[in-house]
Design a protein around this motif. Structure first.
Motif, mmCIF file in Angstrom:
data_model
loop_
_atom_site.group_PDB
_atom_site.id
_atom_site.type_symbol
_atom_site.label_atom_id
_atom_site.label_comp_id
_atom_site.label_asym_id
_atom_site.label_seq_id
_atom_site.Cartn_x
_atom_site.Cartn_y
_atom_site.Cartn_z
ATOM 1 N N ASP A 157 18.737 85.641 7.853
ATOM 2 C CA ASP A 157 18.253 85.218 6.545
ATOM 3 C C ASP A 157 17.893 83.742 6.614
ATOM 4 O O ASP A 157 18.703 82.918 7.071
ATOM 5 N N GLU A 158 16.699 83.386 6.153
ATOM 6 C CA GLU A 158 16.201 82.022 6.305
ATOM 7 C C GLU A 158 17.064 80.988 5.595
ATOM 8 O O GLU A 158 17.112 79.819 6.001
ATOM 9 N N ASP A 164 16.190 75.172 12.244
ATOM 10 C CA ASP A 164 15.817 76.376 12.987
ATOM 11 C C ASP A 164 16.969 76.997 13.774
ATOM 12 O O ASP A 164 16.751 77.745 14.730
#
Length: 202
Positions: A157-158, A164
């Motif tokens: 999930d971002e 990153d």
């Protein structure tokens, strides 16, 4: 004074309890599998879990005895490792029940599933990370079987990425301790590795 725990003088169950109380904390692989005919999906936590190789990427979990997860992996060659996080504690514990193979833990515990991209077993929709795996090999060792799976695809999930990279503090991993004890992340320490310097080069 030290207390001695000689394995040869103890039952396997007693030494298992000792080992799992000192080899802590242990990450938990929340493994989803499917029966060969696709009729039943299985979901179970396994607290003997680690990385076996980084290139190629291979993860490993251990089945104590012949659990449904192991049977399904042997017969289908596929599984998914869903990330075990603190908010999911009660759902994860609910899937540790020894249900018949014909009963889906997804259904019994009311857990929402989502389709995987590269394998048939579904992912846990609420898990913030999932590793879709193809069985690489299995290794029988004593009363256990080590299951090695090559990671074919990974999702995160971002909202849980920082620069990153998955953030442990945001993911809030859940771990297993001894007996009925579970562990949470607690304080995170940041410490750089000390590089080796050849004598006389400083």
């Amino acid at each position: 004074m030290r207390v001695e725990y000689p394995p040869e003088a103890m039952s396997g169950t007693d030494f298992y309890r000792f080992l799992t109380s000192v080899v802590i904390p242990r990450p938990i692989a929340w493994v989803s599998t499917i029966t060969p005919d696709g009729s039943t999906e299985n979901l179970a936590p396994h607290s003997f879990f680690s990385i076996a190789s980084t290139d190629p990427p291979i993860v490993q979990f251990t089945s104590i005895g012949r659990k449904d997860s192991l049977r399904n992996v042997e017969e289908t060659g596929e599984f998914v490792v869903n990330f075990s996080s603190e908010p999911l504690l009660h759902l994860i514990n609910a899937t540790a029940v020894d249900l018949p193979r014909s009963v889906s833990e997804f259904e019994a515990a009311g857990i929402e599933r989502e389709a995987s991209r590269t394998v048939r077993p579904p992912r846990v929709a609420a898990a913030h990370v999932a590793l879709e795996c193809r069985s690489h090999t299995t290794l029988r060792m004593g009363n256990c079987t080590l299951v090695f799976g090559r990671v074919l695809h990974a999702v995160v999930d971002e909202d849980y990425l920082v620069d990153d990279r998955p953030s442990s503090e945001l993911l809030r991993p859940l771990t297993k301790l001894g007996g009925d004890e579970w562990g949470t992340l607690g304080r995170v320490l940041h410490l750089n590795r000390i590089p080796y310097e050849e004598p006389g080069t400083a």
